[in-house]
Design a protein around this motif. Structure first.
Motif, PDB file in Angstrom:
ATOM      1  N   ARG A   1       1.035  -1.200   0.043  1.00 31.05           N
ATOM      2  CA  ARG A   1      -0.101  -0.136  -0.109  1.00 31.05           C
ATOM      3  C   ARG A   1       1.080   1.198   0.053  1.00 31.05           C
ATOM      4  O   ARG A   1       1.218   1.746   0.891  1.00 31.05           O
TER       5      ARG A   1
ATOM      6  N   GLY B   1      -9.445   0.019   7.622  1.00 32.79           N
ATOM      7  CA  GLY B   1      -8.478   0.686   7.625  1.00 32.79           C
ATOM      8  C   GLY B   1      -8.251   1.782   8.662  1.00 32.79           C
ATOM      9  O   GLY B   1      -7.365   2.341   9.145  1.00 32.79           O
TER      10      GLY B   1
ATOM     11  N   THR C   1      -8.453  -0.391   0.531  1.00 27.78           N
ATOM     12  CA  THR C   1      -8.718  -1.511   0.969  1.00 27.78           C
ATOM     13  C   THR C   1     -10.015  -2.062   0.171  1.00 27.78           C
ATOM     14  O   THR C   1      -9.930  -3.137  -0.497  1.00 27.78           O
TER      15      THR C   1
ATOM     16  N   TRP D   1      -6.438  -5.586   3.039  1.00 28.48           N
ATOM     17  CA  TRP D   1      -5.958  -4.532   3.841  1.00 28.48           C
ATOM     18  C   TRP D   1      -4.384  -4.454   3.614  1.00 28.48           C
ATOM     19  O   TRP D   1      -3.744  -5.754   4.223  1.00 28.48           O
TER      20      TRP D   1
ATOM     21  N   CYS E   1      -0.163  -7.971   4.966  1.00 33.00           N
ATOM     22  CA  CYS E   1      -1.452  -7.679   4.498  1.00 33.00           C
ATOM     23  C   CYS E   1      -2.369  -8.701   5.096  1.00 33.00           C
ATOM     24  O   CYS E   1      -1.920  -9.805   5.307  1.00 33.00           O
TER      25      CYS E   1
END
Length: 780
Positions: free
Chosen positions: A352, A478, A524, A531, A555
């Motif tokens: 991410r 999140g 997400t 996530w 993750c």
């Protein structure tokens, strides 16, 4: 006699160096042989503090972090005049002795014994290397720094012992290079490369005779011989170095004479390297986040400032510039008491990447100019993200079988049970009351409700799934801070606080929020429910170029892919028919995207979350002062009651920032959803006709929560279930509202009144209806 005394003393010092335990009485070495061996290895490994560099994704520097500005170079990148100059002035027998100049040591020792204290050092370059290493590398406290330069035999003997070890483990050129890379040259320059850049704007390999002589002379007293503060002293010292070079035969007399006549030749002012995130401009907030993130994942700030690391970050300069421009266009950086932040993250199943992180505020220390170094873009702050939290109730509902097209009641006011107390005015005890802001249709689909955002529908939904389920969905998607102690009140977390189903207002978003976490919620959902922790670091390598391992967080699957895609599609109408419609149209946005606006009741903060398959970004406007004033729109400012909404500046900023860069990340668009998620899928056991107790047991065993209400006039036995009031909206694990007969019989329906009959001319009829007799004519 003097020669014999000197020779004997030299022998004594030799014995002390070789056998430290039997050293001069009262001056035992302060470290063990093992510790000194460690120091020797440390010297030879070149672990002196170096500059760490933080780069953006394009490889351009963002900031430099360091305790000592040092850029070590190999021997071949130091000019011959520089090496010759430092040897001539500091240790002219350097190439002959074995780490210790015993002739000079004996002479100095005799003078020191005569004086009763250490007055002369006779230090070789190896010994100075040891001393400077102890001072600049090993010492971490003031006491350790004082000990590193203490004028006693213990320190001197330690230097001698380690200097001899160095001579056995390193070549002379390696020792000289290590020394030149270590020592300070004033004006924040440590090592010869930094010195050459600081005073002359060149590398150490380019230093000529005059330049080398100036730098070599400064080693003796870098502050006192600063050529900017004391040019005369610096010139005199340079001359002394040039004379020494001629004496030992490493400089031609004519060349030395020419060098003496040359001006200092230094830059108009020292060329220093910006230090820390404070010099990173509008990248400063991101820079701070990098340092904080690395500290939480294995490389603390002190290690980073000493280690000479190269940190390649995820910051995309184009996205960052677009974000900053959009923020300052909508929010004046100097506006009192109002700030806007924006984060952009890239969806992905295995990472991410944080592409941009910015604030409308200028990053800096001048509070008078409204600058700040507070972690605005990524900290928990403000009055909350408002209705963006409705995403979490919707996610929990879809997980429990609610379809995106399922109908939701939208009353003007709703009084919820079991969600705490308070809310709207005139709320009865034991109830949480909420009213809508504006007029809405009495019934909407979940998709429509997310676009238009009626409060009552989502409080009812939170009551249906339970507030703990709403908070759990927020954390999984999140909003991880809500699970941390202290995120709500005192040591309590939001998740802990709602464990008993209180805090019904959570679905309306009144709790402080992190804009970075909001952006990651969208990422997400855009990543099929996967996530990942937002990361600003692409890679980090040490001074040798080796990858540095980090304690990263793996993750995880937050929600099922089908749920994530359904949620993305359920959020796709906000920019078409909902609260962000005007902002999207004004920006000329076209194409699918998921979006949700949010505004707190006090208008002290507002937010906008939007995402596509390739980007997710969130904007957050909040009151950053100590007042409780609301915020107003156009221009963004503090005001009285406030009229700011998430569809105003927050949405405008999003489109201004993302519009110019979206095509680089796949353009607008959302994944298709499984049609099965359009309708409700929950199956409720048939309990009609059962006693209330049996019905509760059956439903609770099936995972549902149960409430009940009396139903009058059903004609059924008292206590029997006659129906389910919310049958069309019951979700898996949700609330089932049973209707229980009170045993009363149905009331007879009253006969409708006789319609007034008149003929075509409007005259009354000439008959009446008589019970039992029928229609009877009237007289006349």
């Amino acid at each position: 006699m003097a020669l014999l005394a000197a020779t004997a003393l030299a022998g004594l010092l030799m014995a002390s160096a070789l056998f430290p335990v039997a050293g001069l009485a009262g001056h035992l070495l302060t470290r063990t042989a093992d510790a000194m061996a460690d120091s020797s290895r440390s010297l030879s490994s070149g672990d002196a503090p170096q500059v760490s560099t933080i780069l953006d994704a394009a490889g351009e520097p963002i900031a430099w972090l360091y305790e000592q500005r040092r850029h070590p170079v190999p021997p071949e990148e130091i000019s011959a005049p520089m090496k010759d100059a430092i040897v001539a002035i500091e240790d002219r027998r350097f190439w002959e002795h074995s780490g210790v100049d015993w002739q000079g040591t004996a002479r100095a020792a005799l003078a020191n014994l005569t004086a009763g204290a250490v007055r002369q050092g006779a230090s070789t370059i190896e010994q100075q290397f040891v001393k400077n290493h102890a001072l600049l590398v090993e010492a971490r406290t003031d006491a350790e720094r004082r000990q590193a330069v203490a004028t006693d035999y213990g320190r001197k003997l330690r230097e001698i012992r380690i200097a001899q070890d160095l001579d056995e483990t390193m070549t002379k050129d390696e020792v000289l290079t290590g020394y030149l890379n270590l020592v300070p040259f004033g004006n924040g320059a440590f090592g010869v490369e930094a010195a050459a850049r600081t005073y002359f704007g060149i590398g150490a390999a380019e230093l000529d005779l005059a330049q080398a002589a100036l730098l070599a002379g400064m080693v003796q007293q870098s502050s006192g011989l600063d050529p900017y503060a004391n040019p005369d002293g610096a010139l005199a010292r340079r001359t002394a170095v040039l004379d020494a070079m001629v004496d030992v035969g490493v400089a031609d007399p004519a060349a030395a004479a020419a060098a003496k006549d040359a001006p200092l030749g230094i830059l108009p002012e020292p060329a220093r390297l910006p230090q820390g995130c404070i010099a990173a401009g509008d990248r400063g907030f991101f820079c701070d986040y990098v340092v904080d993130w690395l500290g939480r994942h294995g490389v603390d700030a002190q290690r980073l400032a000493r280690g000479g690391y190269t940190v390649r970050t995820t910051l995309d300069p184009g996205v960052q510039d677009a974000a900053r421009a959009a923020l300052t266009a909508q929010a004046d950086p100097a506006a009192p008491g109002v700030a806007e932040v924006l984060n952009v993250v890239e969806p992905g199943a295995d990472s991410r990447r944080v592409l941009a992180m910015a604030s409308s505020r200028d990053y800096g220390l001048d509070a008078g100019a409204a600058q700040t170094v507070q972690p605005q873009p990524w900290a928990m702050l403000g009055n909350g993200a408002g209705s963006i939290h409705k995403i979490f109730a919707a996610t929990a509902a879809i997980e429990r079988g609610m379809g995106t097209e399922a109908k939701m009641a939208v009353p003007r006011r709703y009084e919820a049970s079991g969600l705490g107390e308070g809310g709207a005015e005139d709320c009865p005890p034991g109830k949480y009351c909420v009213e809508n802001s504006g007029e809405y249709r009495p019934q909407m689909s979940l998709t429509e409700a997310l676009a238009h955002s009626p409060n009552t529908a989502f409080v009812m939904l939170a009551e249906q799934v339970g507030v703990p389920a709403v908070v759990d969905a927020a954390v999984r998607l999140g909003m991880r801070y809500y699970a941390e102690p202290g995120s709500f009140d005192g040591d309590a977390s939001v998740a802990d606080y709602v464990s008993d189903n209180t805090l019904g207002s959570f679905v309306l978003g009144p709790t402080p929020a992190s804009d970075l976490e909001l952006a990651n919620v969208g990422a997400t959902l855009a990543s099929d429910g996967r996530w990942c922790e937002p990361s600003p670091v692409e890679s980090i390598v040490d001074r040798a170029g080796a990858e540095v391992p980090l304690d990263t967080v793996p993750c995880e699957d937050a929600v099922e892919p089908g749920v994530a895609r359904a949620m993305a599609r359920a959020l796709s109408r906000d920019t078409v028919e909902g609260t962000a419609k005007e902002a999207a149209a004004a920006a000329g946005w076209s194409g699918d995207m998921a979006a949700k606006t949010g505004t707190t009741e006090s208008h002290q903060s507002a937010a906008f979350l939007g995402f596509t398959r390739g980007l997710s970004a969130a904007t957050y406007v909040y009151n950053d002062s100590t007042t409780t004033a609301g915020l107003c729109t156009s221009p963004l400012r503090q005001c009285g009651d406030g009229d700011l909404y998430g569809g105003k500046e927050p949405a405008r900023t999003w489109f201004a920032a993302i519009g110019p860069v979206i095509d680089r990340f796949g353009g607008p668009g959302l994944p298709e959803m499984d049609p099965r998620y359009k309708g409700n899928t929950a199956e409720v056991p048939d309990v009609i006709g059962r006693t209330e107790g049996d019905a509760r047991r059956i439903l609770e065993e099936a995972g549902f929560r149960v409430t009940s209400r009396w139903a009058a006039g059903t004609g059924k036995p008292r206590g029997r279930v006659t129906g389910i009031a919310n049958r069309d909206s019951v979700l898996e694990g949700g609330l089932v509202d049973l209707e229980i007969s009170d045993g009363s019989r149905p009331r007879p329906r009253p006969k409708p009144p006789e319609r007034d009959r008149r003929d075509d001319r409007g005259r009354a009829p000439n008959f009446i209806d008589v019970p039992g007799l029928g229609r009877v004519p009237l007289p006349g």
